[in-house]
Write an enzyme that holds these catalytic residues in place. Structure first.
Site, PDB file in Angstrom:
ATOM      1  N   LEU A  11       0.832  -1.199   0.000  1.00 26.05           N
ATOM      2  CA  LEU A  11       0.000   0.000   0.000  1.00 26.05           C
ATOM      3  C   LEU A  11       0.871   1.255   0.000  1.00 26.05           C
ATOM      4  O   LEU A  11       0.620   2.193  -0.773  1.00 26.05           O
ATOM      5  CB  LEU A  11      -0.937  -0.016   1.205  1.00 26.05           C
ATOM      6  CG  LEU A  11      -2.023   1.046   1.219  1.00 26.05           C
ATOM      7  CD1 LEU A  11      -3.275   0.504   1.885  1.00 26.05           C
ATOM      8  CD2 LEU A  11      -1.572   2.286   1.927  1.00 26.05           C
ATOM      9  N   ALA A  14       2.367   1.815  -3.377  1.00 21.90           N
ATOM     10  CA  ALA A  14       1.368   2.313  -4.320  1.00 21.90           C
ATOM     11  C   ALA A  14       1.000   3.771  -4.036  1.00 21.90           C
ATOM     12  O   ALA A  14       0.804   4.554  -4.965  1.00 21.90           O
ATOM     13  CB  ALA A  14       0.117   1.442  -4.273  1.00 21.90           C
ATOM     14  N   GLU A  15       0.910   4.117  -2.778  1.00 17.99           N
ATOM     15  CA  GLU A  15       0.475   5.466  -2.401  1.00 17.99           C
ATOM     16  C   GLU A  15       1.557   6.526  -2.592  1.00 17.99           C
ATOM     17  O   GLU A  15       1.280   7.596  -3.114  1.00 17.99           O
ATOM     18  CB  GLU A  15       0.003   5.488  -0.937  1.00 17.99           C
ATOM     19  CG  GLU A  15      -1.301   4.790  -0.690  1.00 17.99           C
ATOM     20  CD  GLU A  15      -2.507   5.570  -1.196  1.00 17.99           C
ATOM     21  OE1 GLU A  15      -2.357   6.681  -1.735  1.00 17.99           O
ATOM     22  OE2 GLU A  15      -3.623   5.046  -1.058  1.00 17.99           O
ATOM     23  N   SER A  16       2.767   6.246  -2.138  1.00 15.24           N
ATOM     24  CA  SER A  16       3.794   7.301  -2.097  1.00 15.24           C
ATOM     25  C   SER A  16       5.162   6.874  -2.611  1.00 15.24           C
ATOM     26  O   SER A  16       6.074   7.684  -2.635  1.00 15.24           O
ATOM     27  CB  SER A  16       3.975   7.775  -0.658  1.00 15.24           C
ATOM     28  OG  SER A  16       4.546   6.730   0.129  1.00 15.24           O
ATOM     29  N   TYR A 117      -5.624   1.015  -8.837  1.00 16.85           N
ATOM     30  CA  TYR A 117      -5.000   1.062  -7.511  1.00 16.85           C
ATOM     31  C   TYR A 117      -5.018  -0.317  -6.849  1.00 16.85           C
ATOM     32  O   TYR A 117      -3.990  -0.790  -6.357  1.00 16.85           O
ATOM     33  CB  TYR A 117      -5.764   2.090  -6.672  1.00 16.85           C
ATOM     34  CG  TYR A 117      -5.389   2.177  -5.221  1.00 16.85           C
ATOM     35  CD1 TYR A 117      -4.290   2.919  -4.808  1.00 16.85           C
ATOM     36  CD2 TYR A 117      -6.162   1.553  -4.243  1.00 16.85           C
ATOM     37  CE1 TYR A 117      -3.965   3.031  -3.467  1.00 16.85           C
ATOM     38  CE2 TYR A 117      -5.846   1.664  -2.907  1.00 16.85           C
ATOM     39  CZ  TYR A 117      -4.747   2.405  -2.521  1.00 16.85           C
ATOM     40  OH  TYR A 117      -4.424   2.514  -1.193  1.00 16.85           O
TER      41      TYR A 117
END
Length: 126
Positions: A11, A14-16, A117
């Protein structure tokens, strides 16, 4: 996917992409891209001193709490990840409007960004 460190790392990637100073076009912040109201809510509940969404420890703690809230609400990981990305309110409205409850039933109705996502996290997880 199983809930645990591997999922959290997927996660975050994927996010940052592990940039603790990341900030999105919608103002999500830090490693797990937490929206300011969500960060404020969880930081307040947990008594964080000098609450800072860019603090990696606080950000990951809040992100895990928020993901856990989505898992408790939606029970399966793909649905919880969809809620984490798109917002639980948006997801609930769409599910109610379509009369669906399982990820496979509503995946096609999610915004492309959210579908991508979930796939990206699956790929990073594996």
């Amino acid at each position: 996917m199983e809930i645990g460190l591997k999922l959290i790392l997927a996660l975050i990637r994927a996010e940052s992409y592990f940039d603790q100073q990341a900030r999105s076009h919608v103002d999500a912040r830090g490693l797990m891209q937490i929206m300011p109201p969500t960060f404020k809510e969880w930081a307040g509940r947990n008594g964080f001193k000098n609450a800072n969404a860019y603090n990696p420890i606080q950000n990951v703690a809040v992100g895990c709490l928020e993901l856990n809230r989505q898992l408790e609400s939606f029970t399966d990981i793909k649905t919880a990840l969809s809620a984490y990305n798109w917002g639980s309110g948006n997801l609930r409205k769409m599910m109610k409007a379509r009369g669906v409850s399982k990820f496979q039933e509503f995946e096609a109705f999610l915004p492309k960004e959210t579908r991508d996502y979930v796939k990206k996290i699956e790929r990073f997880y594996h």
